[in-house]
Every structure is written in C-alpha cells, then in structure tokens.
Design a protein around this motif. Structure first.
Motif, PDB file in Angstrom:
ATOM      1  N   TRP A 102       0.838  -1.196   0.000  1.00  0.00           N
ATOM      2  CA  TRP A 102       0.000   0.000   0.000  1.00  0.00           C
ATOM      3  C   TRP A 102       0.869   1.240   0.000  1.00  0.00           C
ATOM      4  O   TRP A 102       2.083   1.157   0.185  1.00  0.00           O
ATOM      5  N   HIS A 405       7.550  -1.833  11.953  1.00  0.00           N
ATOM      6  CA  HIS A 405       7.843  -1.836  10.522  1.00  0.00           C
ATOM      7  C   HIS A 405       9.259  -1.322  10.319  1.00  0.00           C
ATOM      8  O   HIS A 405       9.673  -0.385  10.985  1.00  0.00           O
ATOM      9  N   HIS A 407      11.758   0.102   7.278  1.00  0.00           N
ATOM     10  CA  HIS A 407      11.836   0.558   5.888  1.00  0.00           C
ATOM     11  C   HIS A 407      13.061  -0.051   5.205  1.00  0.00           C
ATOM     12  O   HIS A 407      14.072  -0.293   5.842  1.00  0.00           O
ATOM     13  N   HIS A 461       9.894   1.773  13.030  1.00  0.00           N
ATOM     14  CA  HIS A 461       8.898   2.361  13.929  1.00  0.00           C
ATOM     15  C   HIS A 461       7.699   1.452  14.124  1.00  0.00           C
ATOM     16  O   HIS A 461       7.416   0.593  13.305  1.00  0.00           O
ATOM     17  N   HIS A 463       3.917   1.065  13.801  1.00  0.00           N
ATOM     18  CA  HIS A 463       3.083   1.676  12.771  1.00  0.00           C
ATOM     19  C   HIS A 463       1.776   2.247  13.313  1.00  0.00           C
ATOM     20  O   HIS A 463       0.984   2.827  12.587  1.00  0.00           O
TER      21      HIS A 463
END
Ligand code: C2O
Length: 480
Positions: A102, A405, A407, A461, A463
């Motif tokens: 998403w 999560h 990145h 972080h 989420h």
C-alpha cells in the motif's frame, strides 16, 4: 518491464464513507485512494500533486527502494516535505517486491485522514497463479469522525475509533453522532461478488491508525498464501489476525450454497481501551451470483478462539521456498517504553530516545554531503559495512502490542514471546517467515534478523499512529 505513470492528487474533499459527513484528505478525490497495480520488474512514476494545504510526503509501504532511498517518502529522513501546491515525482522500480502492499502519506497523521491506497505488484511467476480465478482487494481500517491532526496535542488519552470500514464503507448509527453533524443511517456496506465454485485471492490490507482485527468470512475457510509480499505454504484458517500495516493474501473458494454471507473484521479489543468494548463488528457482504440482492445474510461467525494482539503464529506461517538464513554478525537490543516528555505528553521511546526530525536538512542528504555528525546520535545506528547480518531484539515494556515496521528491508521473524527477555531457545532460525511488519506482544519481546544490503537511511517504527507520541510511535533511524 513497463513504466507506469501514476498521477495522484492529494486534496481535502468532503465525503461520507459511513454516512457521517466529514472532510477527508483524499487521493484523487477518492477514499480509499485509487489502487496502483503494476507488474514485478516495472518502473513506477508516482507523480504527486500536493493540494492538501499543508506539506506531505508519500511512502510506498512494502517497496524496498533498492538504489533509490531518496524516494522512500519519509519526511526529513529521506527527503524534504512536498510543500503545499507543489509537485514531486517518486521514481523507482520494483524488481523483487511482488505482493500486496500500500502507499500512504508519511507526514504526521495524514494517512488516518485518508491519504492511502492499495499498491499491488503482480507477479508473472506467481506460484499460486493457477490456484485462483480472480483477485479481490480488501482494505480494513479503523475510522475516526474527527480530523486526526488536532488530536495530536491531546493524545494523552487513547483515542477510540468511531467506526471501522471495509473498502471505505460501513453503516453508522447516526444517533451517536454529535448534534449538528450531517449524518445518514445505512450508508451501505461493501459488497463482494462471488460466483459459485470460483476461487478468489483476497488481498487484505490493514490501513488502521491503531487497530488490529480478526478478518473472516462466515462459512468460508481461507488459505493464507502471502504475508507482506512473501509467499507462504498454504495455511488453512478461519479467522485471520492482521495488525496495523500488515498484508495477507488468502485463497477463498466459493464452495457454499448460493446465498449472501457476512465478511467481518472484528476489533481485537484486548489491546484497546475498555471504552472500545462497544465498537461493533465491521461487516461487508459476500454476494453469490444468483442470490437475492438485499436479503440480510444469516449470522454465522466462526467460533475459533485466537490469542489477541499477537500475530498469526510465525511457526506455522512458513515460507513457500525454504531458505537457509545466515548467522548474525551484529546484535542490537531495543527497549520500548512510553513516558512523559518535558511538556507532559506521553511519547514512545526506543532505548530512551525518540526521533526528532531536523526540518532543515534531511538526514539522507547529510550523509551524502558528509555532514555526518547526526549519524552517531542516540537516534541512529550506523552500519559501515555492506551485508551485515543484523539481529534486533525488542523488549517491550509497554502493556500494549506494537506492530513494528522497518523501511528498506524485509526481515525474518525469529520469534516473539512474553516477558522482558528474549528466549533464545524459542528462536526459529530454520525457516522463518520474512516480512516487513510484525507485532511485538505487549510486555513481551520480538527477535528479528535482516541483512543490511540496501544502503540508505531507513526508519524503524511502530506503525500505530500513537496517540501518545510524535508522528508514528518513535521513528528510529538506521543508516546502512
Ligand atoms: Cu507504512 Cu514508515 O510506514
């Protein structure tokens, strides 16, 4: 490979997804935003026109941005914000990111107000291709009737959503709306068309601010085949736990008598404040071709009881392709805590610090320009060498669960458990699932492993858009 140019205008529009009229931060006037569909290997040119009246930045959640860390969309970490009335084009390829993903605004709480949509990367080599006839996108989220932004200042008390939605729809009982608001009852549920005996791949995405759900369809079993872009062995279940920002694909066969059935998304209330007890089950309709159109479906919920506020057991969630995972070369431990800052606002901390963006100079820029004083600060870990195998142990001193999560990477979930110590005997280094968002249980731990082979500056972080913290709960920064 194809180049897909996608024009997205982020703008405020007044809508009433559940019958209650409010202003939303939409993408192209839609809520949820339009679905982006591309093929593995393609290039995506995501042209953002910012008409929000405030700065923004858009993150493609699930894309690794290998070689393009500056298009990761995290404000002040990867880029400057896109000012109001400006345009910015994200330009990246997706050679390995097949799956259900998403995109969402990564600035402040904008995605809670609507700036998000599905991003599907189709796989020409999908091993399950012959196992389903059609695909259906199912987006689940908690839903607030007030703008998220002003709430930031008052986030001392947990925020209870007003409602929950499936693909941006649900009914709402307008007698609960504040007087003077514009509200109509029975706005309508999302409806999914099934044809008897066909097989469907449901791509389920939880785009919530805080809420974990159990997703199910009455009378229909599901087979999990994908978690956050990783194919899994078929895993039969009736109720699917899905936390904030996670995605799953399940195969559902329309093998029941021609009729209407309830699709449900149930709040996992154990990890919500008591006041959430009255929140209704979020429903949608599965309508078989030939079944009456407005008949009220019978109530036939699955009764399997599942642990709340933890992920689907990663021991049973096995990767489709067995993979030998490397031994760790580095290990870091993170303690997650919440406490009040100087102004009395409760914030999230990782090892005692919380990311504060430098709104003059994006971190990635600093690294490139050699101004690296920031990099050794308490907010960051630095990897000087490519290809370190990194173990991260999280110890969660908060009672609440935290869907974390990272990145730029997918990580192996080695294990999770209760207590404030990682139980090494419990770690699964044999064939663990690889994903990008996993839940650390409340008062518990999680151990993950990844290979630092993607240079850039990457956030890590929880989420949940923490009611108790600045931006996402404790953005932390990694440099590789
Ligand atoms: Cu969905 Cu920092 O991301």
């Amino acid at each position: 490979p194809k180049t897909n140019t996608i024009d997205l205008t982020i703008e405020k529009v007044t809508l009433a997804p559940d019958g209650f009229t409010r202003q939303l931060s939409t993408v192209n006037g839609q809520y949820p935003g339009p679905t982006i569909e591309v093929n593995k290997g393609d290039r995506i040119l995501m042209k953002i026109r910012n008409k929000l009246g405030e700065p923004t930045a858009i993150h493609a959640h699930g894309m690794l941005q290998r070689g393009t860390p500056w298009y990761d969309g995290v404000p002040w970490m990867a880029q400057c914000v896109i000012p109001d009335d400006y345009e910015f084009t994200y330009n990246f390829t997706v050679p390995e990111e097949a799956g259900t993903h998403w995109y969402h605004a990564h600035e402040t709480l904008q995605y809670v107000d609507g700036a998000f949509g599905a991003l599907i990367v189709h796989d020409p080599d999908d091993p399950y291709k012959s196992e389903y006839d059609e695909e259906i996108i199912v987006m689940l989220n908690d839903y607030h009737h007030t703008n998220a932004q002003p709430l930031l200042k008052e986030f001392l008390t947990p925020e209870i959503p007003d409602n929950g939605l499936i693909n941006g729809k649900n009914n709402f009982d307008c007698s609960k709306a504040p007087s003077g608001s514009k509200c109509v009852d029975n706005a309508g549920l999302a409806k999914f068309e099934f044809v008897k005996n066909k097989k469907y791949r449901l791509r389920i995405i939880n785009t919530s601010a805080f809420s974990a759900f159990f997703f199910s369809i009455d009378k229909h079993e599901m087979e999990v085949i994908e978690a956050d872009g990783s194919y899994t062995k078929r895993n039969k279940i009736n109720r699917l736990p899905i936390n904030v920002a996670q995605r799953y694909s399940v195969i559902v066969t329309a093998n029941q008598p021609v009729d209407n059935y309830i699709m449900r998304s149930e709040f996992q209330k154990k990890c919500m404040p008591d006041a959430a007890a009255n929140l209704p089950i979020i429903k949608a309709i599965v309508h078989y071709e030939g079944a009456p159109n407005d008949a009220e479906p019978k109530d036939n919920p699955w009764s399997d009881s599942l642990a709340e506020c933890v992920d689907l057991d990663h021991k049973t969630l096995q990767p489709l392709k067995e993979e030998k995972i490397p031994e760790a070369t580095k290990k870091f431990e993170f303690e997650i805590e919440f406490h009040k800052n100087k102004t009395g606002i409760v914030k999230a901390f990782l090892n005692g610090s919380s990311y504060i963006p430098d709104i003059n100079f994006p971190t990635l820029d600093k690294i490139f320009k050699g101004k690296s004083s920031y990099e050794r600060s308490a907010n960051a870990y630095v990897f000087d060498k490519d290809g370190e195998v990194v173990d991260l142990y999280f110890i969660n001193y908060d009672e609440g669960d935290h869907p974390f999560h990272i990145h730029g990477y997918q990580f192996w979930v080695l294990g999770t458990g209760d207590g404030d110590k990682v139980n090494k005997d419990e770690l699964n280094t044999n064939n663990p699932i690889k994903r990008d968002t996993a839940t650390i249980p409340g008062s518990g731990w999680m151990a993950i492993r990844f290979v630092s082979d993607n240079p850039g500056v990457w956030g890590i972080h929880c989420h949940m858009i923490c009611y108790r913290s600045f931006r996402f709960c404790s953005l932390y920064c990694f440099f590789f």
